[in-house]
Design a protein around this motif. Structure first.
Motif: not given
Length: 527
Positions: A293-300
């Motif tokens: 239920t949660l897609d997480l983006l990479p940090t930058r």
């Protein structure tokens, strides 16, 4: 793993197999050996294809170059090819840098090690090659030396080899279980006959027959050593409340299909899903749960370098919430209800989020920090001071820190890179290079000690860059940390008082490419 070769895997292999075979030949120096090496490396990747397909190039090259360097050591001098006078790892560096035209950062990612070390070693190898072949361009030399290598179709062969390995592994596992069960019956009967009572369970406290491991480097720094990479299973066990294996290949259920979320967990790790990450929850005695239920983006960071959105302090002290860093926001997952909340933070380059005192969450970039009181109805990010780096206040042979610093009581610990001029006497005793490990600082005594992570003495770099990062403290003197290399990834424990190292949990079965991208623990303590 399906019986028929995966079409995407077959397309991937056939598009790259000739270039990879030429590269393996340059490192090995012998065509048939290079073919066997490449087939075996592709078989290893085939078994993990579902998880590595999004970053297959890195996964494949790590396998191919590791296996080629290892195989090259057994090749006769007269068939080692144009690079025969160079050490196997030097050959790999030159082939990656000049034949495959990879950047120095990409080379370091494949072979392991810090970029400056790789740069120095590559320059040394180039100088040696120029001594052998004056006025020859390295790229042209390597291209010409491998032109005769004929392409071989390895897609189907490597997939079948992966299936065969899987069958062998299953047979061994069944045999081992049967043997243990039979031994258990014999022991139980013997104990019952000897005492006439029900056998008592074995203690869960860590035991070891080794002696204290603390020694001193030439500059006076107190140190202990980890085992060589790949030998972690020989360590004594330490029960920190985690399962003995956290397997990313194990069966997992989707959060969206559960009637109720798990409520609490002992660990959380990340799994890559295309351009995003998915969190995987590890309850104590139940199947793993994928948070679909949660897609997480990479940090930058400010320079655009990619990181992972899960830090070691991500799980709340009572184990009911997990927080993640996202561009311009902190995301909180409620493990009791499954609800996801998002809180704005005025920074697109957040790198890590972790729990502080109470319900306070601290979000940080490289230079700034914000706190959020999640007990408030509408939490707002308030700028706060960046926590002082306790580890940097003590004179130690540390050139750079790796990962987060985690404290408990008087001690604070972090992953670290070391000054190899200081660690070189340990290398002389038979280890390979030592440039990574852990550092622990006693804040009261203003003193510290280090845990060295030696590489293999045969010249193969077994540990990955930033191999060792701190997760939490099992007790005031025992730190839990992650150790990752090409033979697997582990949670280990280091007693900073005695120097002893223990096995806590295994995170994968080896290969160096498919272990969880990041992990946080809900066991032990941290300040």
């Amino acid at each position: 793993m399906q019986r028929e070769v995966d079409p995407d895997f077959a397309r991937y292999v056939r598009a790259r197999q000739h270039q990879l075979l030429r590269a393996a030949h340059l490192v090995c120096g012998e065509r048939q050996l290079a073919e066997r090496v490449l087939e075996g490396s592709l078989a290893t990747v085939a078994r993990r294809w579902e998880r590595v397909r999004e970053d297959a190039d890195t996964a494949v090259r790590r396998e191919v170059y590791r296996d080629a360097v290892s195989a090259a050591r057994g090749v006769r001098d007269d068939v080692r090819g144009v690079l025969g006078e160079l050490a196997p790892r030097e050959r790999a560096l030159l082939v990656l840098r000049y034949f495959e035209e990879r950047s120095e950062a990409q080379v370091a990612e494949v072979v392991g090690g810090a970029v400056p070390d790789v740069t120095r070693s590559t320059r040394t190898a180039v100088a040696r090659l120029h001594d052998l072949y004056p006025a020859q361009d390295v790229t042209e030399l390597l291209d010409h030396a491998s032109r005769h290598v004929v392409e071989v179709d390895l897609a189907d062969r490597s997939w079948r080899a992966a299936l065969a390995r899987r069958r062998v592994r299953r047979r061994r596992a069944v045999s081992a279980v049967a043997g243990v069960a039979a031994l258990g019956v014999v022991v139980a009967v013997a104990q019952g006959a000897g005492r006439g009572t029900t056998p008592t369970p074995s203690p869960t406290t860590p035991t070891t027959t080794t002696t204290a491991a603390m020694q001193k480097l030439p500059d006076g720094t107190v140190y202990a050593e980890m085992p060589l990479e790949g030998e972690e299973n020989r360590l004594p066990d330490y029960d920190a409340g985690l399962p003995s294996v956290i397997d990313p290949e194990a069966r997992a259920v989707r959060l969206s299909t559960l009637a109720a979320p798990p409520g609490s967990v002992v660990a959380v790790y990340l799994r890559r899903a295309g351009t995003h990450y998915r969190a995987v929850l590890v309850p104590k005695d139940h199947p793993q749960v994928v948070v679909d239920t949660l897609d997480l983006l990479p940090t930058r960071d400010a320079g655009g370098n990619e990181g992972v959105p899960l830090g070691p302090k991500a799980i709340s002290p009572e184990g009911s919430y997990v927080v993640f860093a996202q561009p311009g926001a902190v995301v909180r997952l409620d493990l009791r209800s499954g609800a996801v909340d998002r809180y704005a933070v005025p920074a697109a380059d957040l790198q890590v989020v972790g729990w502080g005192p109470g319900r306070t969450v601290v979000a940080r970039t490289a230079r700034e920090a914000w706190s959020l009181d999640l007990d408030q109805p509408s939490p707002r990010a308030e700028r706060t001071a960046v926590p002082p780096e306790v580890v940097r206040g003590v004179a130690l042979p540390v050139t750079e820190l790796a990962g987060e610093t985690v404290s408990a009581g008087r001690w604070a610990a972090s992953g670290a890179y070391f000054d190899q001029d200081v660690t070189s006497p340990v290398i002389v005793r038979g280890n390979g290079p030592i440039y990574q490990g852990l550092v622990a600082v006693d804040a009261q005594a203003r003193s510290g000690r280090v845990l060295l992570a030696p590489e293999s003495p045969d010249g193969r770099t077994g540990r990955v860059k930033e191999c060792c990062t701190v997760l939490s403290w099992a007790d005031p003197s025992t730190v839990l940390f992650r150790s990752s290399g090409y033979d697997g990834s582990w949670v280990l424990a280091w007693n900073v008082e005695t120097g002893r190292v223990y096995d806590v949990a295994r995170l994968d079965e080896g290969g160096g490419v498919d272990y969880p991208r990041a992990i946080a623990l809900a066991v032990g303590t941290r300040d």
